[in-house]
Design a protein around this motif. Structure first.
Motif, PDB file in Angstrom:
ATOM      1  N   THR A 140     -70.786  -2.610 -49.899  1.00 48.45           N
ATOM      2  CA  THR A 140     -71.259  -3.917 -49.423  1.00 48.45           C
ATOM      3  C   THR A 140     -70.096  -4.919 -49.448  1.00 48.45           C
ATOM      4  O   THR A 140     -69.051  -4.652 -50.050  1.00 48.45           O
ATOM      5  CB  THR A 140     -72.364  -4.468 -50.348  1.00 48.45           C
ATOM      6  OG1 THR A 140     -71.784  -4.677 -51.654  1.00 48.45           O
ATOM      7  CG2 THR A 140     -73.539  -3.501 -50.463  1.00 48.45           C
ATOM      8  N   VAL A 141     -70.334  -6.063 -48.816  1.00 44.13           N
ATOM      9  CA  VAL A 141     -69.355  -7.149 -48.847  1.00 44.13           C
ATOM     10  C   VAL A 141     -69.045  -7.511 -50.307  1.00 44.13           C
ATOM     11  O   VAL A 141     -67.890  -7.719 -50.686  1.00 44.13           O
ATOM     12  CB  VAL A 141     -69.891  -8.374 -48.063  1.00 44.13           C
ATOM     13  CG1 VAL A 141     -69.061  -9.626 -48.348  1.00 44.13           C
ATOM     14  CG2 VAL A 141     -69.901  -8.073 -46.564  1.00 44.13           C
ATOM     15  N   GLU A 142     -70.102  -7.527 -51.151  1.00 45.63           N
ATOM     16  CA  GLU A 142     -69.913  -7.869 -52.570  1.00 45.63           C
ATOM     17  C   GLU A 142     -68.999  -6.843 -53.252  1.00 45.63           C
ATOM     18  O   GLU A 142     -68.160  -7.207 -54.080  1.00 45.63           O
ATOM     19  CB  GLU A 142     -71.264  -7.925 -53.306  1.00 45.63           C
ATOM     20  CG  GLU A 142     -72.175  -9.075 -52.884  1.00 45.63           C
ATOM     21  CD  GLU A 142     -72.736  -8.945 -51.460  1.00 45.63           C
ATOM     22  OE1 GLU A 142     -72.999  -7.800 -51.011  1.00 45.63           O
ATOM     23  OE2 GLU A 142     -72.885  -9.977 -50.784  1.00 45.63           O
ATOM     24  N   ASP A 143     -69.154  -5.559 -52.893  1.00 45.33           N
ATOM     25  CA  ASP A 143     -68.283  -4.526 -53.480  1.00 45.33           C
ATOM     26  C   ASP A 143     -66.818  -4.789 -53.137  1.00 45.33           C
ATOM     27  O   ASP A 143     -65.927  -4.624 -53.976  1.00 45.33           O
ATOM     28  CB  ASP A 143     -68.652  -3.128 -52.951  1.00 45.33           C
ATOM     29  CG  ASP A 143     -70.023  -2.656 -53.444  1.00 45.33           C
ATOM     30  OD1 ASP A 143     -70.439  -3.096 -54.539  1.00 45.33           O
ATOM     31  OD2 ASP A 143     -70.659  -1.851 -52.730  1.00 45.33           O
ATOM     32  N   VAL A 144     -66.579  -5.155 -51.891  1.00 45.72           N
ATOM     33  CA  VAL A 144     -65.194  -5.411 -51.471  1.00 45.72           C
ATOM     34  C   VAL A 144     -64.632  -6.593 -52.264  1.00 45.72           C
ATOM     35  O   VAL A 144     -63.528  -6.521 -52.817  1.00 45.72           O
ATOM     36  CB  VAL A 144     -65.097  -5.702 -49.951  1.00 45.72           C
ATOM     37  CG1 VAL A 144     -63.651  -5.987 -49.540  1.00 45.72           C
ATOM     38  CG2 VAL A 144     -65.673  -4.536 -49.139  1.00 45.72           C
ATOM     39  N   LEU A 145     -65.428  -7.672 -52.366  1.00 45.79           N
ATOM     40  CA  LEU A 145     -64.946  -8.875 -53.056  1.00 45.79           C
ATOM     41  C   LEU A 145     -64.787  -8.644 -54.558  1.00 45.79           C
ATOM     42  O   LEU A 145     -63.971  -9.299 -55.209  1.00 45.79           O
ATOM     43  CB  LEU A 145     -65.905 -10.052 -52.808  1.00 45.79           C
ATOM     44  CG  LEU A 145     -66.100 -10.458 -51.348  1.00 45.79           C
ATOM     45  CD1 LEU A 145     -66.937 -11.733 -51.251  1.00 45.79           C
ATOM     46  CD2 LEU A 145     -64.776 -10.662 -50.628  1.00 45.79           C
ATOM     47  N   ALA A 146     -65.560  -7.696 -55.103  1.00 44.57           N
ATOM     48  CA  ALA A 146     -65.474  -7.415 -56.546  1.00 44.57           C
ATOM     49  C   ALA A 146     -64.341  -6.442 -56.874  1.00 44.57           C
ATOM     50  O   ALA A 146     -63.984  -6.273 -58.035  1.00 44.57           O
ATOM     51  CB  ALA A 146     -66.807  -6.856 -57.040  1.00 44.57           C
ATOM     52  N   SER A 147     -63.776  -5.793 -55.851  1.00 45.09           N
ATOM     53  CA  SER A 147     -62.676  -4.858 -56.133  1.00 45.09           C
ATOM     54  C   SER A 147     -61.426  -5.677 -56.467  1.00 45.09           C
ATOM     55  O   SER A 147     -61.285  -6.822 -56.039  1.00 45.09           O
ATOM     56  CB  SER A 147     -62.452  -3.908 -54.959  1.00 45.09           C
ATOM     57  OG  SER A 147     -62.030  -4.595 -53.798  1.00 45.09           O
ATOM     58  N   ARG A 148     -60.528  -5.064 -57.246  1.00 47.38           N
ATOM     59  CA  ARG A 148     -59.399  -5.847 -57.765  1.00 47.38           C
ATOM     60  C   ARG A 148     -58.463  -6.299 -56.646  1.00 47.38           C
ATOM     61  O   ARG A 148     -58.376  -5.674 -55.606  1.00 47.38           O
ATOM     62  CB  ARG A 148     -58.654  -5.056 -58.841  1.00 47.38           C
ATOM     63  CG  ARG A 148     -57.908  -3.854 -58.343  1.00 47.38           C
ATOM     64  CD  ARG A 148     -57.457  -2.976 -59.525  1.00 47.38           C
ATOM     65  NE  ARG A 148     -57.170  -1.631 -59.057  1.00 47.38           N
ATOM     66  CZ  ARG A 148     -55.973  -1.253 -58.595  1.00 47.38           C
ATOM     67  NH1 ARG A 148     -54.977  -2.102 -58.550  1.00 47.38           N
ATOM     68  NH2 ARG A 148     -55.787  -0.024 -58.171  1.00 47.38           N
ATOM     69  N   ILE A 149     -57.781  -7.410 -56.895  1.00 46.81           N
ATOM     70  CA  ILE A 149     -56.805  -7.926 -55.928  1.00 46.81           C
ATOM     71  C   ILE A 149     -55.522  -7.096 -56.055  1.00 46.81           C
ATOM     72  O   ILE A 149     -54.998  -6.920 -57.151  1.00 46.81           O
ATOM     73  CB  ILE A 149     -56.473  -9.411 -56.221  1.00 46.81           C
ATOM     74  CG1 ILE A 149     -57.718 -10.303 -56.086  1.00 46.81           C
ATOM     75  CG2 ILE A 149     -55.339  -9.894 -55.327  1.00 46.81           C
ATOM     76  CD1 ILE A 149     -58.022 -10.800 -54.704  1.00 46.81           C
ATOM     77  N   ILE A 150     -55.045  -6.582 -54.923  1.00 43.89           N
ATOM     78  CA  ILE A 150     -53.762  -5.858 -54.928  1.00 43.89           C
ATOM     79  C   ILE A 150     -52.633  -6.851 -54.645  1.00 43.89           C
ATOM     80  O   ILE A 150     -51.619  -6.880 -55.317  1.00 43.89           O
ATOM     81  CB  ILE A 150     -53.750  -4.738 -53.860  1.00 43.89           C
ATOM     82  CG1 ILE A 150     -54.926  -3.764 -54.077  1.00 43.89           C
ATOM     83  CG2 ILE A 150     -52.406  -4.005 -53.862  1.00 43.89           C
ATOM     84  CD1 ILE A 150     -54.868  -2.956 -55.341  1.00 43.89           C
ATOM     85  N   SER A 151     -52.827  -7.653 -53.619  1.00 44.02           N
ATOM     86  CA  SER A 151     -51.863  -8.689 -53.265  1.00 44.02           C
ATOM     87  C   SER A 151     -52.705  -9.777 -52.599  1.00 44.02           C
ATOM     88  O   SER A 151     -53.304  -9.527 -51.556  1.00 44.02           O
ATOM     89  CB  SER A 151     -50.814  -8.104 -52.306  1.00 44.02           C
ATOM     90  OG  SER A 151     -49.645  -8.885 -52.275  1.00 44.02           O
ATOM     91  N   SER A 152     -52.794 -10.939 -53.209  1.00 42.58           N
ATOM     92  CA  SER A 152     -53.775 -11.934 -52.766  1.00 42.58           C
ATOM     93  C   SER A 152     -53.518 -12.334 -51.312  1.00 42.58           C
ATOM     94  O   SER A 152     -52.353 -12.486 -50.928  1.00 42.58           O
ATOM     95  CB  SER A 152     -53.702 -13.182 -53.662  1.00 42.58           C
ATOM     96  OG  SER A 152     -52.469 -13.868 -53.451  1.00 42.58           O
ATOM     97  N   PRO A 153     -54.527 -12.484 -50.470  1.00 40.54           N
ATOM     98  CA  PRO A 153     -55.963 -12.410 -50.772  1.00 40.54           C
ATOM     99  C   PRO A 153     -56.581 -11.020 -50.529  1.00 40.54           C
ATOM    100  O   PRO A 153     -57.799 -10.929 -50.407  1.00 40.54           O
ATOM    101  CB  PRO A 153     -56.544 -13.423 -49.770  1.00 40.54           C
ATOM    102  CG  PRO A 153     -55.646 -13.281 -48.566  1.00 40.54           C
ATOM    103  CD  PRO A 153     -54.274 -12.935 -49.098  1.00 40.54           C
ATOM    104  N   LEU A 154     -55.767  -9.960 -50.463  1.00 45.10           N
ATOM    105  CA  LEU A 154     -56.324  -8.639 -50.148  1.00 45.10           C
ATOM    106  C   LEU A 154     -56.752  -7.875 -51.401  1.00 45.10           C
ATOM    107  O   LEU A 154     -55.964  -7.712 -52.345  1.00 45.10           O
ATOM    108  CB  LEU A 154     -55.320  -7.810 -49.340  1.00 45.10           C
ATOM    109  CG  LEU A 154     -54.930  -8.383 -47.965  1.00 45.10           C
ATOM    110  CD1 LEU A 154     -53.944  -7.453 -47.262  1.00 45.10           C
ATOM    111  CD2 LEU A 154     -56.158  -8.619 -47.087  1.00 45.10           C
ATOM    112  N   HIS A 155     -58.008  -7.405 -51.365  1.00 49.89           N
ATOM    113  CA  HIS A 155     -58.575  -6.603 -52.448  1.00 49.89           C
ATOM    114  C   HIS A 155     -58.279  -5.122 -52.196  1.00 49.89           C
ATOM    115  O   HIS A 155     -57.932  -4.725 -51.081  1.00 49.89           O
ATOM    116  CB  HIS A 155     -60.096  -6.769 -52.502  1.00 49.89           C
ATOM    117  CG  HIS A 155     -60.568  -8.180 -52.600  1.00 49.89           C
ATOM    118  ND1 HIS A 155     -60.570  -9.046 -51.534  1.00 49.89           N
ATOM    119  CD2 HIS A 155     -61.072  -8.878 -53.649  1.00 49.89           C
ATOM    120  CE1 HIS A 155     -61.050 -10.216 -51.918  1.00 49.89           C
ATOM    121  NE2 HIS A 155     -61.363 -10.145 -53.208  1.00 49.89           N
ATOM    122  N   LEU A 156     -58.538  -4.316 -53.210  1.00 52.28           N
ATOM    123  CA  LEU A 156     -58.365  -2.859 -53.063  1.00 52.28           C
ATOM    124  C   LEU A 156     -59.115  -2.341 -51.832  1.00 52.28           C
ATOM    125  O   LEU A 156     -58.575  -1.556 -51.060  1.00 52.28           O
ATOM    126  CB  LEU A 156     -58.874  -2.147 -54.331  1.00 52.28           C
ATOM    127  CG  LEU A 156     -58.827  -0.616 -54.286  1.00 52.28           C
ATOM    128  CD1 LEU A 156     -57.380  -0.115 -54.288  1.00 52.28           C
ATOM    129  CD2 LEU A 156     -59.585  -0.008 -55.469  1.00 52.28           C
TER     130      LEU A 156
END
Lengths: 387, 142
Positions: free
Chosen positions: A190-206
C-alpha cells in the motif's frame, strides 16, 4: 528513409530466474538466446547479428560471448549507455537489417547482479583516473539513488509533488507483479507501506527504489517480411529515438531529461500521436524516474506528473497502463533492464499476457533510461505495433 | 600508534589531477574558488575543461567566484556502502547554484538534514582533506 514497419521483433524470451548463484552470466545469456530463437521458430544457425552489453562483463564482452555461442556475426553492437542500452540495440539491429548489414540479429542481456552482491545504487563510485567529470563528483559521495532523489526533491519543490503520489507508482507495479508468476516480489503493498519503508536517500524510500535480482532476456530482430513467416505474430518496429543528457557545463535544467528528445524523435519517426499509445513500458529504476519520464515524453505537462500517476491511471486496466510485468520496482532488475521493457511490450502486443493483458493493445511505447537522471544519463525510446 | 595513524587516513575517493584540472585544484588549496570563461566567445562553464564546448577554443579565462550560492536541490543520504561514506552517514549532497550562474555538486556541511531547503543561501567552505586536495563544500550563509 523511414524504418517504420520494415523490421520486427520476431522472438522474445525472459529468463525466469531471479537468483542464480550457480550460473555464469554467459550461461544465462545463452539460455535466453535459445529461448528467444525457440519462440521465433529459429535456430542459432540463423543468427548473423548480435547486440549485447552488461555489468559484470568486460568491455569486450561481446567478443567472449561470440566465442561462447560459436558465432561469427556480420554485425555486432555493444553500445553501452546503461539500462537503456537494449532499447537502443533493438533500434540499431533494425537499422542494420534494413541496411543489409545482417539478416537476423539477437539482442541479449544477462546478469548475476543479486547473487554477485553488486551494491547497485548505493555502492558509491570509485576514485582515481576515471572520466574527467567524475573528478568533480565522486569526492562528495554520489550514489545512483542520490541522483534520482535530487530530481525528486526539486520536482516536489517546484510542483508540490508528494511522496504519496510517487508511492502510488510502486503500488501499481506491485499489483502488476502479483499477476506475473516470475516476478520477484508479488505480495501487495500500500501507499502507507511505501511511506513507512526506510529512507535510502531523501525523499526516496526503500520501496521507491528498484529491486536487485539476477536475470536475463533476449530478442530476435528480423525483417518484417521474414518475421511474417515465423512462428509468432510479428511486433513491428515503428520508430525509435535515443540521446544523452548531462550537466551541460553546469547550466542544465534538471527536470528536462533525455526522454524529451528520444521520445519526440521516436513518435515523429513512427508517425504516431500520444493518444495512439495503448500501453507503455517506462524504465522504473525509481518511482520518480517514471513520473519524470511521463512528463518528458509529453503524456502530461511538466509539473502535472504527480496528478497523472494518481487514481489508478497506470494500472493494466487503467487509462494509461504501464509496466504490466511489475517493472524494476517489483519483478526484476538485474542491473540494467531495458531488454525486459521490449519483451513485455512485445508480449502485450501479441496478446500473451493473461490476467494482466491490456485490452485491444495495438501500439506500445518503450522507454529506457540509463545512468543517473541527476547527472549523466541516456534515454532510448521505441514505438512498437502489431499491425 | 600505527593503528591511530591508519584510522586518520582519508578514505573517500580522491580526484585525479592532470593538466586541465590542476589550476582549479591548486586554487582550492589556496582556498579560492574559480570557474572558467572562454577567452574567445565568453561562454562560462563548470566543471573546468581544456576546450570551450561552444567554440572549441583553448583560450581559458578564470573567474574568481564570490563563494555565495543557493541550494538548487539536495538529498540526505542514509545508505552508501562505499568506504569513507558508510562511516559518515547521513550526509547531505547538493547541487548549489553559484552567483556566477553555474550549478555544482557538493556537500552541505554544518547543516542538519531538516534544516536543508531548496533556495537556501549558502557559502563556500574549504575542507583540506589531504595535503594535495581541498574540497569546496557549502554551509548555510551566515
Amino acid at each position: 528513409m523511414s524504418l517504420s514497419r520494415k523490421t520486427a521483433v520476431a522472438g522474445v524470451f525472459e529468463h525466469p530466474t531471479r537468483f542464480a548463484p550457480d550460473k555464469s552470466l554467459f550461461q544465462i545469456m545463452a539460455e535466453s538466446v535459445r529461448g528467444a530463437l525457440d519462440d521465433a521458430g529459429l535456430t542459432i544457425k540463423d543468427v548473423n547479428g548480435l547486440c549485447t552489453t552488461g555489468i559484470g562483463m568486460s568491455g569486450m564482452g561481446i567478443v567472449g560471448l561470440c566465442d561462447y555461442l560459436n558465432l561469427t556475426p556480420n554485425f555486432v553492437d555493444s553500445t553501452s549507455i546503461g539500462g537503456s542500452s537494449f532499447v537502443a540495440h533493438t533500434a540499431h539491429a533494425a537499422a542494420a537489417i534494413h541496411a543489409g548489414l545482417c539478416d537476423l540479429c539477437v539482442v541479449v542481456y544477462g546478469s548475476t547482479a543479486a547473487s554477485s552482491r553488486f551494491a547497485i545504487g548505493t555502492g558509491g563510485e570509485r576514485g582515481g583516473a576515471g572520466d574527467p567529470c567524475d573528478q568533480y563528483e565522486i569526492p562528495f559521495g554520489p550514489t545512483t539513488v542520490g541522483a534520482y532523489a535530487m530530481i525528486a526533491q526539486r520536482h516536489m519543490h517546484d510542483y508540490g509533488t508528494t511522496s504519496e503520489q510517487l508511492a502510488e507508482i510502486a503500488v501499481t507495479m506491485r499489483l502488476h507483479a502479483s499477476m506475473n508468476p516470475a516476478a520477484k516480489y508479488r505480495d501487495p503493498i500500500t501507499v502507507e507501506d511505501v511511506l513507512a519503508s526506510r529512507i535510502i536517500s531523501s525523499p526516496l524510500h526503500l520501496l521507491d527504489c528498484c529491486i536487485i535480482s539476477d536475470g536475463g532476456g533476449a530478442l530476435v530482430i528480423a525483417s518484417a517480411e521474414r518475421a511474417r513467416d515465423l512462428k509468432k505474430k510479428p511486433v513491428y518496429i515503428l520508430g525509435a529515438g535515443e540521446t544523452v543528457r548531462h550537466a551541460a557545463r553546469g547550466q542544465r535544467d534538471f527536470l528536462e531529461i533525455a526522454a524529451a528528445q528520444s521520445g519526440r524523435l521516436a513518435l515523429e519517426r513512427a508517425g504516431v500521436m500520444h493518444k495512439d499509445i495503448d500501453m507503455a513500458m517506462i524504465y522504473d529504476s525509481f518511482t520518480i524516474t517514471v513520473l519524470a519520464t511521463l512528463e518528458n515524453l509529453g503524456f502530461c505537462k511538466r509539473g502535472e506528473g504527480g496528478a497523472f500517476v494518481s487514481g489508478g491511471r497506470l494500472r493494466f486496466d487503467g487509462e494509461f497502463p504501464i509496466n504490466t510485468d511489475g517493472g524494476g520496482l517489483s519483478s526484476n532488475h538485474p542491473g540494467m533492464r531495458g531488454i525486459f521493457l521490449v519483451i513485455e511490450a512485445a508480449r502485450q502486443l501479441r496478446g500473451e499476457c493473461g490476467p494482466r493483458q491490456v485490452k485491444d493493445c495495438k501500439i506500445a511505447l518503450v522507454h529506457g533510461t540509463g545512468g543517473a537522471l541527476g547527472t549523466r544519463h541516456s534515454g532510448a525510446t521505441l514505438i512498437l505495433g502489431n499491425q | 600508534m600505527a593503528e591511530q595513524t591508519q584510522a586518520k587516513k582519508y578514505s573517500k575517493p580522491l580526484p585525479h589531477l592532470d593538466e586541465e584540472n590542476r589550476p582549479w585544484w591548486e586554487a582550492l588549496q589556496r582556498h579560492e574558488l574559480y570557474i572558467q570563461k572562454c577567452g574567445n566567445c565568453g561562454d562560462i562553464r563548470y566543471y573546468p575543461r581544456a576546450l570551450c564546448t561552444n567554440c572549441m577554443s583553448s583560450q581559458v579565462q578564470w573567474i574568481k567566484c564570490s563563494g555565495r550560492a543557493t541550494v538548487y536541490t539536495f538529498t540526505t543520504t542514509y545508505q552508501n556502502q562505499a568506504p569513507g561514506f558508510r562511516e559518515s552517514l547521513p550526509y547531505i549532497m547538493a547541487y548549489v547554484e553559484l552567483e556566477e550562474g553555474v550549478k555544482m555538486l557538493t556537500n552541505l556541511v554544518d547543516c542538519q538534514p531538516e534544516q536543508a531547503k531548496i533556495g537556501m543561501p549558502v557559502e563556500v567552505v574549504f575542507e583540506d582533506v589531504t595535503p594535495a586536495v581541498t574540497l569546496a563544500k557549502f554551509r548555510p550563509a551566515r
